[in-house]
Design a protein around this motif. Structure first.
Motif, PDB file in Angstrom:
ATOM      1  N   ALA A  65     -35.238  -1.006  33.058  1.00 27.89           N
ATOM      2  CA  ALA A  65     -34.895  -1.989  34.090  1.00 27.89           C
ATOM      3  C   ALA A  65     -33.855  -2.974  33.571  1.00 27.89           C
ATOM      4  CB  ALA A  65     -36.150  -2.723  34.543  1.00 27.89           C
ATOM      5  N   ASP A  66     -33.977  -3.380  32.303  1.00 27.88           N
ATOM      6  CA  ASP A  66     -33.009  -4.313  31.713  1.00 27.88           C
ATOM      7  C   ASP A  66     -31.626  -3.671  31.609  1.00 27.88           C
ATOM      8  OD1 ASP A  66     -34.943  -6.264  31.457  1.00 27.88           O
ATOM      9  OD2 ASP A  66     -35.346  -5.853  29.341  1.00 27.88           O
ATOM     10  N   VAL A  67     -31.590  -2.421  31.163  1.00 25.68           N
ATOM     11  CA  VAL A  67     -30.304  -1.739  31.019  1.00 25.68           C
ATOM     12  C   VAL A  67     -29.665  -1.514  32.391  1.00 25.68           C
ATOM     13  CG1 VAL A  67     -29.218   0.448  30.358  1.00 25.68           C
ATOM     14  CG2 VAL A  67     -30.848  -0.662  28.814  1.00 25.68           C
ATOM     15  N   ALA A  68     -30.454  -1.099  33.372  1.00 24.55           N
ATOM     16  CA  ALA A  68     -29.928  -0.904  34.721  1.00 24.55           C
ATOM     17  C   ALA A  68     -29.359  -2.201  35.278  1.00 24.55           C
ATOM     18  CB  ALA A  68     -31.023  -0.361  35.635  1.00 24.55           C
ATOM     19  N   ARG A  69     -30.068  -3.280  35.054  1.00 23.29           N
ATOM     20  CA  ARG A  69     -29.601  -4.587  35.550  1.00 23.29           C
ATOM     21  C   ARG A  69     -28.251  -4.942  34.928  1.00 23.29           C
ATOM     22  NH1 ARG A  69     -33.588  -7.157  33.933  1.00 23.29           N
ATOM     23  NH2 ARG A  69     -34.872  -6.896  35.799  1.00 23.29           N
ATOM     24  N   GLY A  70     -28.085  -4.650  33.633  1.00 21.17           N
ATOM     25  CA  GLY A  70     -26.831  -4.957  32.963  1.00 21.17           C
ATOM     26  C   GLY A  70     -25.674  -4.068  33.395  1.00 21.17           C
ATOM     27  N   LEU A  71     -25.981  -2.844  33.807  1.00 18.60           N
ATOM     28  CA  LEU A  71     -24.933  -1.925  34.229  1.00 18.60           C
ATOM     29  C   LEU A  71     -24.373  -2.262  35.608  1.00 18.60           C
ATOM     30  CD1 LEU A  71     -26.501   1.504  33.150  1.00 18.60           C
ATOM     31  CD2 LEU A  71     -24.353   0.540  32.290  1.00 18.60           C
TER      32      LEU A  71
END
Length: 274
Positions: free
Chosen positions: A150-156
């Protein structure tokens, strides 16, 4: 190949997915255009561009057999996920063993490196390894992979992925998404993406890695337990070089530099095939 279970067919008559416990925004079902007019849907794709928190909101879809993934249309014009997907061309990821696949890829990548560079430069590119496959990297204990994803998706979203759409794919694990939808991003390197998915399964097991986003020829993963030291990162970098040699050939001078700059402590892995 994986058959597509019933959750998506439910959306034919219940577009918001209320009977599945979901509350989906307006979206479309994408079918396999190579399988005739009566084929079952491959995936659901939201009509609108995903907001930073969208991916996390649809994690509960996993409870009904749907894996969330972001799909990015790099051109902004052609929706490659509606017309260029061919799951019928893929085998089953379970038919392949990650180490055997990586060994084959390593030998090819090392050979290509030697052919395209003189002996000394080729040695520097793959150092500290030699042309012999070095074996799998040891895994690490992962934190909650869903939180990292979820953190990586949010950053992308809104950054390297300018206009991604949220999609839901009917598979049991995120590692199988590329083969299940018939993604052909690495077609110049590997026609049967199920072989790559066997490696993704292994990374999922060893590092808590999750497929988060797919573009036309790019794959983004979150990594709950990335390597923390250079030695650990080098072992993983060898696998990455085998899996996607363009990561090293077109972005870094060597496997060592790639390990130092792209892998140590990094919860986000990106692969791009030329």
């Amino acid at each position: 190949m994986t058959t597509h279970p019933k959750p998506l067919t439910v959306l034919l008559t219940d577009p918001p997915g209320g009977t599945l416990g979901l509350s989906l925004p307006p979206g479309s079902l994408v079918t396999d255009t190579n399988d005739g007019p009566w084929s079952e849907p491959l995936l659901w794709v939201a009509d609108g561009v995903a907001a930073p928190g969208t991916w996390a909101e649809y994690l509960p879809a996993r409870d009904v057999g749907l894996q969330p993934v972001l799909l990015q249309d790099e051109s902004g014009i052609a929706e490659w996920w509606d017309g260029e997907l061919d799951p019928g061309m893929m085998s089953d990821p379970g038919d392949h063993h990650a180490e055997g696949v990586l060994k084959d890829y390593w030998e090819f990548a090392a050979s290509e490196t030697e052919e395209n560079e003189d002996g000394e430069d080729a040695g520097e590119t793959i150092a500290p390894f030699i042309s012999t496959w070095p074996g799998l990297a040891p895994g690490r204990t992962a934190a909650d992979p869903a939180v990292t994803a979820a953190d990586v998706a949010r950053g992308l979203i809104g950054h390297s992925l300018k206009s991604p759409r949220l999609a839901l794919v009917p598979v049991g694990r995120a590692a199988d998404i590329p083969a299940a939808i018939g993604w052909s991003g690495p077609v110049n390197y590997e026609n049967d993406v199920a072989r790559l998915c066997a490696v993704l399964r292994s990374w999922e097991d060893r590092f808590g890695a999750q497929v988060v986003a797919l573009s036309y020829a790019r794959l983004d993963m979150s990594v709950a337990a990335p390597p923390q030291t250079l030695d650990e990162a080098l072992a993983v970098a060898a696998e990455h070089f085998a899996f996607c040699p363009d990561n090293v050939w077109q972005g870094y001078e060597s496997i060592r530099l790639y390990a130092e700059e792209a892998l140590v402590g990094n919860p986000h892995w990106t692969f791009w095939w030329d």
